[in-house]
Design a protein around this motif. Sequence first.
Motif, PDB file in Angstrom:
ATOM      1  N   TRP A  78      38.366  37.573  52.300  1.00 36.99           N
ATOM      2  CA  TRP A  78      39.625  37.368  51.601  1.00 36.99           C
ATOM      3  C   TRP A  78      40.784  37.334  52.599  1.00 36.99           C
ATOM      4  N   ALA A  79      40.785  38.282  53.534  1.00 34.87           N
ATOM      5  CA  ALA A  79      41.863  38.380  54.528  1.00 34.87           C
ATOM      6  C   ALA A  79      41.879  37.160  55.454  1.00 34.87           C
ATOM      7  N   LYS A  80      40.730  36.733  55.887  1.00 38.74           N
ATOM      8  CA  LYS A  80      40.661  35.578  56.779  1.00 38.74           C
ATOM      9  C   LYS A  80      41.105  34.303  56.075  1.00 38.74           C
ATOM     10  N   GLN A  81      40.810  34.180  54.803  1.00 40.40           N
ATOM     11  CA  GLN A  81      41.276  33.022  54.033  1.00 40.40           C
ATOM     12  C   GLN A  81      42.800  32.969  53.997  1.00 40.40           C
ATOM     13  N   ARG A  82      43.434  34.116  54.111  1.00 43.45           N
ATOM     14  CA  ARG A  82      44.893  34.203  54.090  1.00 43.45           C
ATOM     15  C   ARG A  82      45.490  34.286  55.483  1.00 43.45           C
ATOM     16  N   LYS A  83      44.645  34.083  56.491  1.00 34.65           N
ATOM     17  CA  LYS A  83      45.056  34.071  57.897  1.00 34.65           C
ATOM     18  C   LYS A  83      45.733  35.381  58.332  1.00 34.65           C
ATOM     19  N   PHE A 114      48.302  42.458  57.897  1.00 30.61           N
ATOM     20  CA  PHE A 114      46.982  43.060  57.746  1.00 30.61           C
ATOM     21  C   PHE A 114      46.604  43.034  56.270  1.00 30.61           C
ATOM     22  N   CYS A 115      45.328  43.038  56.033  1.00 29.46           N
ATOM     23  CA  CYS A 115      44.788  43.289  54.703  1.00 29.46           C
ATOM     24  C   CYS A 115      44.677  44.808  54.600  1.00 29.46           C
ATOM     25  N   ILE A 164      36.678  47.881  45.668  1.00 32.16           N
ATOM     26  CA  ILE A 164      37.643  47.849  46.753  1.00 32.16           C
ATOM     27  C   ILE A 164      38.896  47.160  46.238  1.00 32.16           C
ATOM     28  N   ARG A 165      40.051  47.786  46.483  1.00 30.12           N
ATOM     29  CA  ARG A 165      41.350  47.214  46.124  1.00 30.12           C
ATOM     30  C   ARG A 165      42.096  46.920  47.412  1.00 30.12           C
ATOM     31  N   ILE A 166      42.577  45.684  47.547  1.00 29.08           N
ATOM     32  CA  ILE A 166      43.226  45.265  48.787  1.00 29.08           C
ATOM     33  C   ILE A 166      44.540  44.542  48.488  1.00 29.08           C
ATOM     34  N   ILE A 167      45.444  44.600  49.470  1.00 30.05           N
ATOM     35  CA  ILE A 167      46.704  43.871  49.371  1.00 30.05           C
ATOM     36  C   ILE A 167      47.009  43.203  50.708  1.00 30.05           C
ATOM     37  N   LYS A 168      47.785  42.161  50.631  1.00 36.07           N
ATOM     38  CA  LYS A 168      48.321  41.505  51.828  1.00 36.07           C
ATOM     39  C   LYS A 168      49.553  42.302  52.215  1.00 36.07           C
ATOM     40  N   ASP A 169      49.467  43.035  53.321  1.00 38.77           N
ATOM     41  CA  ASP A 169      50.534  43.941  53.727  1.00 38.77           C
ATOM     42  C   ASP A 169      51.607  43.206  54.530  1.00 38.77           C
ATOM     43  N   GLU A 205      47.723  36.057  44.767  1.00 43.25           N
ATOM     44  CA  GLU A 205      47.542  35.630  46.153  1.00 43.25           C
ATOM     45  C   GLU A 205      47.693  36.809  47.113  1.00 43.25           C
ATOM     46  N   ASP A 206      48.432  37.846  46.705  1.00 40.21           N
ATOM     47  CA  ASP A 206      48.772  38.942  47.607  1.00 40.21           C
ATOM     48  C   ASP A 206      47.962  40.216  47.392  1.00 40.21           C
ATOM     49  N   LYS A 207      47.031  40.207  46.435  1.00 33.78           N
ATOM     50  CA  LYS A 207      46.201  41.388  46.204  1.00 33.78           C
ATOM     51  C   LYS A 207      44.936  40.980  45.473  1.00 33.78           C
ATOM     52  N   ALA A 208      43.918  41.825  45.598  1.00 32.98           N
ATOM     53  CA  ALA A 208      42.634  41.523  44.952  1.00 32.98           C
ATOM     54  C   ALA A 208      41.865  42.810  44.690  1.00 32.98           C
ATOM     55  N   LEU A 209      40.947  42.698  43.773  1.00 31.86           N
ATOM     56  CA  LEU A 209      40.035  43.782  43.421  1.00 31.86           C
ATOM     57  C   LEU A 209      38.640  43.180  43.369  1.00 31.86           C
ATOM     58  N   PHE A 210      37.698  43.815  44.060  1.00 32.16           N
ATOM     59  CA  PHE A 210      36.307  43.381  44.019  1.00 32.16           C
ATOM     60  C   PHE A 210      35.459  44.555  43.553  1.00 32.16           C
ATOM     61  N   LEU A 211      34.541  44.259  42.651  1.00 28.77           N
ATOM     62  CA  LEU A 211      33.666  45.280  42.081  1.00 28.77           C
ATOM     63  C   LEU A 211      32.228  44.962  42.442  1.00 28.77           C
ATOM     64  N   ALA A 212      31.438  45.986  42.696  1.00 24.15           N
ATOM     65  CA  ALA A 212      30.004  45.832  42.948  1.00 24.15           C
ATOM     66  C   ALA A 212      29.257  46.385  41.742  1.00 24.15           C
ATOM     67  N   TYR A 213      28.344  45.565  41.226  1.00 24.53           N
ATOM     68  CA  TYR A 213      27.569  45.958  40.049  1.00 24.53           C
ATOM     69  C   TYR A 213      26.083  45.964  40.346  1.00 24.53           C
ATOM     70  N   MET A 214      25.381  46.872  39.679  1.00 22.93           N
ATOM     71  CA  MET A 214      23.929  46.887  39.679  1.00 22.93           C
ATOM     72  C   MET A 214      23.493  47.192  38.251  1.00 22.93           C
ATOM     73  N   ASN A 215      22.719  46.284  37.674  1.00 24.89           N
ATOM     74  CA  ASN A 215      22.228  46.466  36.298  1.00 24.89           C
ATOM     75  C   ASN A 215      23.359  46.798  35.321  1.00 24.89           C
ATOM     76  N   ASN A 216      24.409  46.013  35.362  1.00 26.28           N
ATOM     77  CA  ASN A 216      25.565  46.156  34.464  1.00 26.28           C
ATOM     78  C   ASN A 216      26.340  47.456  34.632  1.00 26.28           C
ATOM     79  N   THR A 217      26.146  48.142  35.761  1.00 31.89           N
ATOM     80  CA  THR A 217      26.889  49.366  36.059  1.00 31.89           C
ATOM     81  C   THR A 217      27.708  49.155  37.321  1.00 31.89           C
ATOM     82  N   CYS A 218      28.994  49.460  37.237  1.00 36.40           N
ATOM     83  CA  CYS A 218      29.854  49.351  38.412  1.00 36.40           C
ATOM     84  C   CYS A 218      29.511  50.486  39.375  1.00 36.40           C
ATOM     85  N   ILE A 219      29.108  50.129  40.590  1.00 37.62           N
ATOM     86  CA  ILE A 219      28.701  51.138  41.582  1.00 37.62           C
ATOM     87  C   ILE A 219      29.645  51.192  42.779  1.00 37.62           C
ATOM     88  N   GLY A 220      30.635  50.292  42.812  1.00 36.68           N
ATOM     89  CA  GLY A 220      31.581  50.313  43.910  1.00 36.68           C
ATOM     90  C   GLY A 220      32.760  49.408  43.641  1.00 36.68           C
TER      91      GLY A 220
END
Length: 121
Positions: A65-70, A37-38, A28-33, A11-26
Amino acid sequence: KLDWSQYINREDKALFLAYMNNTCIGQIRIIKDWNHFCYIENIATKKDYRGSGVGKLLLNKAEEWAKQRKLIGISLEAQDDNLGACRFYLKQGFILGGVDTLKQSYNPTIETTLYWYKLFK
């Protein structure tokens, strides 16, 4: 070498990955501070894909993600030697909230740490 499992189903942190053709291209790692703030621990896009909108998509996901956690906004740190990143944050609606001229004292190539914020309305 980061253990990404610590970001899964939390609930307090997340990782999102961007893929193109089965290759990770980006990613972002975030936490509820502590300050409601996110906080972006890290955001990165592979060099060949910069300027293609991947970073914006990752930031949008973090904002959702941040807005969902207000949370009240998004924050991150950047260094003054990374002009491309600083311009990107400005373009995405971030404002400069402060600077620290001592945090990177160990690194002779970086003079200033910049604190960026995007407040939600």
